[in-house]
Design a protein around this motif. Structure first.
Motif, PDB file in Angstrom:
ATOM      1  N   LEU A 237       1.097  -1.368  -0.532  1.00 54.89           N
ATOM      2  CA  LEU A 237       0.158  -0.274   0.436  1.00 54.89           C
ATOM      3  C   LEU A 237       0.667   1.057  -0.234  1.00 54.89           C
ATOM      4  CD1 LEU A 237      -2.966  -0.537   2.535  1.00 54.89           C
ATOM      5  CD2 LEU A 237      -3.501  -0.352   0.002  1.00 54.89           C
ATOM      6  N   GLU A 238       0.247   1.929  -0.594  1.00 56.96           N
ATOM      7  CA  GLU A 238       0.975   3.476  -0.750  1.00 56.96           C
ATOM      8  C   GLU A 238      -0.464   4.602  -0.446  1.00 56.96           C
ATOM      9  OE1 GLU A 238       4.462   6.476  -2.610  1.00 56.96           O
ATOM     10  OE2 GLU A 238       3.758   4.657  -2.901  1.00 56.96           O
ATOM     11  N   VAL A 239      -0.587   5.165   0.511  1.00 56.44           N
ATOM     12  CA  VAL A 239      -1.778   5.728   0.958  1.00 56.44           C
ATOM     13  C   VAL A 239      -1.481   7.400   1.394  1.00 56.44           C
ATOM     14  CG1 VAL A 239      -2.964   6.583   2.621  1.00 56.44           C
ATOM     15  CG2 VAL A 239      -2.702   4.252   2.778  1.00 56.44           C
ATOM     16  N   PHE A 240      -2.420   8.338   0.775  1.00 54.30           N
ATOM     17  CA  PHE A 240      -1.305   9.635   0.396  1.00 54.30           C
ATOM     18  C   PHE A 240      -2.956  10.380   1.421  1.00 54.30           C
ATOM     19  CE2 PHE A 240       1.046   8.596  -2.509  1.00 54.30           C
ATOM     20  CZ  PHE A 240       2.031   9.153  -2.384  1.00 54.30           C
ATOM     21  N   PRO A 241      -2.833  11.473   1.883  1.00 51.26           N
ATOM     22  CA  PRO A 241      -3.946  11.982   2.381  1.00 51.26           C
ATOM     23  C   PRO A 241      -4.773  13.002   2.176  1.00 51.26           C
ATOM     24  CG  PRO A 241      -2.058  13.076   3.518  1.00 51.26           C
ATOM     25  CD  PRO A 241      -1.978  11.446   2.878  1.00 51.26           C
ATOM     26  N   VAL A 242      -5.794  13.520   2.369  1.00 52.72           N
ATOM     27  CA  VAL A 242      -5.957  14.799   1.520  1.00 52.72           C
ATOM     28  C   VAL A 242      -5.215  15.474   0.894  1.00 52.72           C
ATOM     29  CG1 VAL A 242      -7.635  16.390   0.947  1.00 52.72           C
ATOM     30  CG2 VAL A 242      -8.342  14.284   3.113  1.00 52.72           C
ATOM     31  N   LEU A 243      -5.019  16.007   0.004  1.00 55.05           N
ATOM     32  CA  LEU A 243      -3.971  16.944  -1.049  1.00 55.05           C
ATOM     33  C   LEU A 243      -4.166  18.135  -1.419  1.00 55.05           C
ATOM     34  CD1 LEU A 243      -2.441  14.190  -3.506  1.00 55.05           C
ATOM     35  CD2 LEU A 243      -1.321  14.697  -0.992  1.00 55.05           C
ATOM     36  N   GLN A 244      -3.359  18.612  -1.919  1.00 57.31           N
ATOM     37  CA  GLN A 244      -3.431  19.822  -2.142  1.00 57.31           C
ATOM     38  C   GLN A 244      -3.858  19.928  -4.262  1.00 57.31           C
ATOM     39  OE1 GLN A 244      -3.579  23.384  -1.014  1.00 57.31           O
ATOM     40  NE2 GLN A 244      -3.773  22.212   0.835  1.00 57.31           N
ATOM     41  N   ALA A 245      -4.858  20.846  -4.136  1.00 54.86           N
ATOM     42  CA  ALA A 245      -5.625  20.229  -6.414  1.00 54.86           C
ATOM     43  C   ALA A 245      -4.315  19.953  -7.032  1.00 54.86           C
ATOM     44  CB  ALA A 245      -5.622  20.976  -6.598  1.00 54.86           C
ATOM     45  N   GLU A 246      -3.114  20.858  -6.677  1.00 51.34           N
ATOM     46  CA  GLU A 246      -1.639  20.900  -7.572  1.00 51.34           C
ATOM     47  C   GLU A 246      -1.012  19.891  -7.323  1.00 51.34           C
ATOM     48  OE1 GLU A 246      -0.970  23.799  -4.636  1.00 51.34           O
ATOM     49  OE2 GLU A 246      -3.198  23.387  -5.500  1.00 51.34           O
ATOM     50  N   GLN A 247      -1.413  19.125  -5.833  1.00 48.97           N
ATOM     51  CA  GLN A 247      -0.072  17.706  -5.969  1.00 48.97           C
ATOM     52  C   GLN A 247      -0.839  16.996  -6.835  1.00 48.97           C
ATOM     53  OE1 GLN A 247      -0.908  18.693  -1.808  1.00 48.97           O
ATOM     54  NE2 GLN A 247       1.960  18.344  -1.260  1.00 48.97           N
ATOM     55  N   ILE A 248      -1.769  16.956  -7.130  1.00 54.18           N
ATOM     56  CA  ILE A 248      -2.654  15.360  -7.256  1.00 54.18           C
ATOM     57  C   ILE A 248      -2.192  15.521  -8.156  1.00 54.18           C
ATOM     58  CG2 ILE A 248      -4.969  14.308  -8.144  1.00 54.18           C
ATOM     59  CD1 ILE A 248      -6.415  16.564  -6.573  1.00 54.18           C
ATOM     60  N   PRO A 249      -1.886  16.007  -9.305  1.00 52.63           N
ATOM     61  CA  PRO A 249      -1.306  15.259 -10.909  1.00 52.63           C
ATOM     62  C   PRO A 249       0.058  13.835 -10.742  1.00 52.63           C
ATOM     63  CG  PRO A 249      -2.494  17.352 -11.474  1.00 52.63           C
ATOM     64  CD  PRO A 249      -2.420  17.233  -9.668  1.00 52.63           C
ATOM     65  N   SER A 250       0.937  14.533  -9.812  1.00 57.98           N
ATOM     66  CA  SER A 250       1.554  13.607  -9.510  1.00 57.98           C
ATOM     67  C   SER A 250       1.961  12.347  -8.669  1.00 57.98           C
ATOM     68  CB  SER A 250       3.063  14.927  -8.212  1.00 57.98           C
ATOM     69  OG  SER A 250       3.015  15.245  -7.034  1.00 57.98           O
ATOM     70  N   VAL A 251       1.333  13.007  -7.873  1.00 54.12           N
ATOM     71  CA  VAL A 251       0.972  11.368  -7.023  1.00 54.12           C
ATOM     72  C   VAL A 251      -0.351   9.854  -7.963  1.00 54.12           C
ATOM     73  CG1 VAL A 251      -0.491  10.201  -5.088  1.00 54.12           C
ATOM     74  CG2 VAL A 251       0.360  12.484  -5.188  1.00 54.12           C
ATOM     75  N   LEU A 252      -0.701  10.886  -8.783  1.00 57.83           N
ATOM     76  CA  LEU A 252      -1.832  10.500  -9.712  1.00 57.83           C
ATOM     77  C   LEU A 252      -0.837   9.410 -11.018  1.00 57.83           C
ATOM     78  CD1 LEU A 252      -4.731  11.051 -10.196  1.00 57.83           C
ATOM     79  CD2 LEU A 252      -5.120   9.322  -8.320  1.00 57.83           C
ATOM     80  N   SER A 253       0.512   9.804 -11.109  1.00 52.05           N
ATOM     81  CA  SER A 253       1.041   9.582 -12.235  1.00 52.05           C
ATOM     82  C   SER A 253       2.206   8.342 -11.989  1.00 52.05           C
ATOM     83  CB  SER A 253       2.560  10.936 -12.418  1.00 52.05           C
ATOM     84  OG  SER A 253       2.657  11.118 -11.533  1.00 52.05           O
ATOM     85  N   LYS A 254       1.952   8.238 -10.469  1.00 57.15           N
ATOM     86  CA  LYS A 254       2.622   7.010 -10.370  1.00 57.15           C
ATOM     87  C   LYS A 254       1.939   5.416 -10.446  1.00 57.15           C
ATOM     88  CE  LYS A 254       4.694   9.217  -5.951  1.00 57.15           C
ATOM     89  NZ  LYS A 254       4.546   9.681  -4.178  1.00 57.15           N
ATOM     90  N   ALA A 255       0.301   5.399 -10.331  1.00 56.92           N
ATOM     91  CA  ALA A 255      -0.552   4.721 -10.778  1.00 56.92           C
ATOM     92  C   ALA A 255       0.332   3.808 -12.471  1.00 56.92           C
ATOM     93  CB  ALA A 255      -1.661   4.765 -10.632  1.00 56.92           C
TER      94      ALA A 255
END
Length: 359
Positions: A237-255
């Motif tokens: 698992l890799e779990v991220f809490p609620v993110l700032q809107a501008e952070q979402i692309p960099s995190v989702l790109s790991k999928a």
């Protein structure tokens, strides 16, 4: 055109404010044909000097979501001065589940502390107030045809789709990791009860049990999901809490594979934006076979909402991930590019001006 977007500063609204206010505002400003301002909702309510400055110069004021008794005076004030005031409603207040963000406000009248004027809940609750407050604005903007049908009986409605700022996604390289396949699930703004009913949670659990190469990346985890998370192997698992809107692309790109479940009347009325975001990063996706995504079926895979269907679809696409990646870099990616706000500036302009033509 001179436009002011009025928006909430509450954390739970930030992502939708980014999509509905920041993205069209940036596109309109960069076109060189418009002057655009962003104004915090509390400034609008209290008629602060900042609000007076940007509303006095505006031809159109767009109020994102929060049309209720606390904003009524400000709406009336600026309409009396000849301004067109539009409300942008990108959610179905009638179909909010009790565990979805916004339920306490819209259905129970419990105001966030930032907007409280006394300690008592608003009565009637804002969802009920909307039915007559629609008469106080010049028009209603919505992102989907389903929402347009809901609100059409109450006022003039224009469709303004959700558009991305494509540059936020192009600068994020897809991060392929080893020989594993990372499933991406963005729970931000979702109702845990809806996710559970869709079958995706148990489907993920069974897929992880069947394939040791699968891992799970979660964004915006709801506290209600804790029990379910405890049943999954922590090392996968890799779990991220609620993110700032501008952070979402960099995190989702790991999928490597995006999962977009939708279940229930509220989700039926939502936009296809979540799958467009994956397409903008060349990530293949699986989504529920719901109206929001059916128009994009050729670019991904749709499944019926059941545990077995989700599990089988995940396993099948994970086994074909290299082919799926190649396909995602073709037509789906080109479609995502076409959903950039700047590429759709004329549609944004028509939505804003449509009320002038109607009136």
């Amino acid at each position: 055109m001179n436009i002011t977007f009025v928006h909430s500063t509450l954390p739970e609204d930030q992502y939708r404010v980014h999509i509905r206010c920041h993205n069209p505002a940036a596109a309109m400003q960069s076109s060189g044909r418009h002057t655009v301002h962003l104004l915090a909702l509390e400034e609008f309510i209290h008629n602060s000097p900042a609000a007076v400055e940007v509303c006095a110069s505006a031809e159109v004021i767009v109020l994102h979501r929060y049309l209720f008794e606390n904003t009524l005076a400000a709406v009336a004030r600026w309409r009396a001065r000849g301004k067109k005031v539009l409300v942008d409603l990108d959610l179905s207040v009638e179909h909010l589940e009790a565990d979805r963000p916004g339920y306490a406000f819209w259905r129970k009248g419990i105001l966030p502390p930032l907007y409280q004027n006394g300690s008592r809940p608003v009565y009637p609750p804002p969802a009920e107030q909307l039915k007559w407050l629609f008469k106080m604005v010049d028009g209603i903007l919505v992102p989907t045809p389903q929402l347009a049908r809901d609100y059409f009986p109450f006022g003039r409605v224009q469709l303004l789709a959700d558009y991305v700022n494509i540059h936020e996604y192009l600068i994020v390289p897809h991060q392929k990791r080893d020989e594993t396949v990372w499933l991406g699930l963005n729970m931000g703004g979702q109702a845990f009860s809806s996710l559970k009913r869709s079958g995706v949670l148990e489907g993920i659990e069974q897929a992880l049990q069947q394939s040791s190469r699968l891992n799970l990346l979660l964004v915006g985890v709801d506290p209600a999901a804790a029990y379910w998370l405890n049943r999954l192997p922590a090392e996968r698992l890799e779990v991220f809490p609620v993110l700032q809107a501008e952070q979402i692309p960099s995190v989702l790109s790991k999928a490597d594979l995006g999962l977009v479940p939708a279940c229930g009347e509220f989700d039926v009325r939502q936009s296809p934006l979540p799958v467009v975001e994956y397409m903008a990063m060349k990530i293949p996706w699986i989504a529920s076979n719901q109206p929001a995504f059916q128009g994009l079926a050729e670019y991904g895979r749709l499944v019926e909402n059941s545990v077995s269907e989700w599990m089988r679809a995940i396993i099948r696409m994970a086994n074909e991930i290299d082919t799926a990646r190649q396909r995602a870099a073709g037509a789906p990616y080109l479609y995502a590019l076409s959903q950039d706000a700047a590429e759709n500036i004329e549609k944004i302009e028509r939505a804003m001006r449509g009320f002038e033509e109607a009136g």
